[in-house]
Design an enzyme around this catalytic site. Sequence first.
Site, mmCIF file in Angstrom:
data_model
loop_
_atom_site.group_PDB
_atom_site.id
_atom_site.type_symbol
_atom_site.label_atom_id
_atom_site.label_comp_id
_atom_site.label_asym_id
_atom_site.label_seq_id
_atom_site.Cartn_x
_atom_site.Cartn_y
_atom_site.Cartn_z
ATOM 1 C CB CYS A 25 2.392 -3.767 -6.402
ATOM 2 S SG CYS A 25 1.688 -5.489 -5.948
ATOM 3 C CG HIS A 69 -8.662 -0.049 9.440
ATOM 4 N ND1 HIS A 69 -8.487 -1.068 10.198
ATOM 5 C CD2 HIS A 69 -9.482 -0.202 8.578
ATOM 6 C CE1 HIS A 69 -9.551 -1.970 9.819
ATOM 7 N NE2 HIS A 69 -10.018 -1.466 8.790
ATOM 8 C CD GLU A 108 2.000 -7.561 0.431
ATOM 9 O OE1 GLU A 108 2.604 -6.672 0.659
ATOM 10 O OE2 GLU A 108 1.728 -7.899 -0.840
#
Length: 118
Positions: A25, A69, A108
């Site tokens: 991550c 986005h 997620e």
Amino acid sequence: MYRITKEFHFSASHQLSHLPADHQCARLHGHNYIVEVELAATDLDENGFVRDYHDLAPLKRYIDGSFDHRHLNDVLGHDRVTSECLARHFYAWCKERLPETSAVRVSETPKTWAEYRP
């Protein structure tokens, strides 16, 4: 207690640069996020609703315009953009506009969820 929920979806990138360099991550990566907002009330309104789902349209516009986005570190202005952080952020945004807001969950991945519920 009556409870309703509604899901919203967006795709975005983030990077947890404070983590060790070998942590996956710590690298720039993205997710297809799911935000689930829960509203609760002890009584229903005159139409039989906790809240009309249509009243959540401003949240969809906020997510689409500010998060979809995008690079979340830039959107939120820090490097610890976790699902937990996003759940709290969306909770605060919703609670200010929709007093019935009782919790927000953020996913997620299909197998992971973080929730903020005061």
